[in-house]
Design an enzyme around this catalytic site. Structure first.
Site, PDB file in Angstrom:
ATOM      1  N   THR A 168     -11.001  52.747  22.577  1.00  0.00           N
ATOM      2  CA  THR A 168     -11.488  53.341  21.357  1.00  0.00           C
ATOM      3  C   THR A 168      -9.965  53.254  20.093  1.00  0.00           C
ATOM      4  OG1 THR A 168     -12.523  55.526  22.396  1.00  0.00           O
ATOM      5  CG2 THR A 168     -10.987  56.086  20.277  1.00  0.00           C
ATOM      6  N   GLY A 220      -8.586  57.633  25.632  1.00  0.00           N
ATOM      7  CA  GLY A 220      -9.595  57.884  27.189  1.00  0.00           C
ATOM      8  C   GLY A 220     -10.471  58.508  27.500  1.00  0.00           C
TER       9      GLY A 220
END
Ligand code: ASP
Length: 299
Positions: A168, A220
């Site tokens: 991300t 995460g």
């Protein structure tokens, strides 16, 4: 401090982290130039995330991971610390810059979160740019999905099915007027179920900004960050426990691990302009521009 900026390109067990360093440096310097010229934290956070989305090295928009059905479905969010306005999209297909669409949702939709086809229709109505399937899918990601399927793996860093990076992207900024903003964008995790949404478009989980505390962008295992409202938790530490950037980032990750054994990292800029990163994964990709100097941390 006059203005500050920090960006990230994901966390995990990163093979060859230096591969990402030139892009991170170019993008943070580009954002810093805009801040120096007086642009708002919000515009710069969206600008940096859009550049990260355009770079196929990172798992956001172009170069996103593929889900179990071989699709690229993207999530993104933005938040303005000055007004607490926020916008987000989830499971959108074909939108060139989901972070820009999240900005449109914030400014023009009257809502905070739009998903799937409804979000795509809104994007068309707002003349947001679309790209074909080929633009998003890289050969590397197609091979990665095949490998993950053979290993029956979902969260890549735990499986070793891919290079172990949860990629991300995000940006947090403080502008010359002291306003804060955050933006985050992702393709999710490799081989995820179609329809799965992680933390990145969830305000308070993957993204948060409030001038009273800080701006935060997370990366995460999204489920861990949703269950701990992690971005908001970090801001809580700044606002109500009087922590500065370093301590708040470290304590937030400590909380993530203590509560759910969470895997990931975050970046944070506090109301005074201090920047920090913290992660529970072996590595994280970040770049910061503070006090006139760019610093890349790719580990
Ligand atoms: N947080 C993202 C998600 O769970 C993945 C990542 O950070 O790479 O969708």
């Amino acid at each position: 401090m006059d203005y500050s900026l920090m960006i990230h390109g994901g966390a995990g067990a990163i093979r060859d982290p230096q591969r990402y360093a030139p892009s991170l440096r170019t993008i943070v310097e580009s954002g810093a130039r805009l801040l120096a010229a007086g642009s708002s934290a919000l515009d710069v956070a969206v600008h940096c995330v859009a550049l990260l989305e355009d770079d196929p090295l990172f798992n956001a928009a172009r170069g996103s991971v593929l889900n179990a059905e071989g699709e690229v479905l993207c999530d993104a969010s933005v938040m303005d610390g000055r007004t607490l306005k926020a916008g987000a999209v989830a499971a959108v297909c074909g939108v060139k810059n989901p972070a820009r669409l999240a900005y449109e949702v914030m400014e023009e939709s009257g809502h905070v979160l739009l998903v799937g086809e409804g979000a795509e229709r809104f994007a068309r109505a707002r003349n947001v740019k679309f790209e074909s399937e080929d633009y998003f899918k890289t050969q590397e990601r197609v091979a990665e999905l095949a490998k993950a399927k053979r290993a029956r793996a979902i969260a890549l860093d735990r499986s070793g099915a891919a290079d172990g990076k949860l990629g991300t992207v995000g940006a947090v900024a403080r502008d010359r007027n002291g306003n804060l903003a955050a933006a985050t964008s992702t393709g999710g995790v490799v081989n995820q179920r179609s329809g799965r949404v992680g933390d990145s478009p969830i305000i308070g989980a993957g993204t948060f900004a409030d001038n009273a505390s800080c701006a935060v962008s997370c990366t995460g295992v999204g489920e861990d960050f949703i269950r701990t409202s992690l971005a908001r938790t970090a801001a809580f530490f700044v606002e109500f426990r009087a922590m500065q950037a370093e301590e708040a980032a470290r304590e937030a990750i400590r909380y993530l691990v203590a509560k759910v054994n969470g895997q990931g990292g975050l970046i944070l800029v506090d109301r005074l302009g201090g920047c920090a990163r913290a992660h529970s994964t072996p590595g994280m990709l970040t770049a910061a521009f503070v006090g006139g100097v760019a610093r890349v941390d790719a580990t």
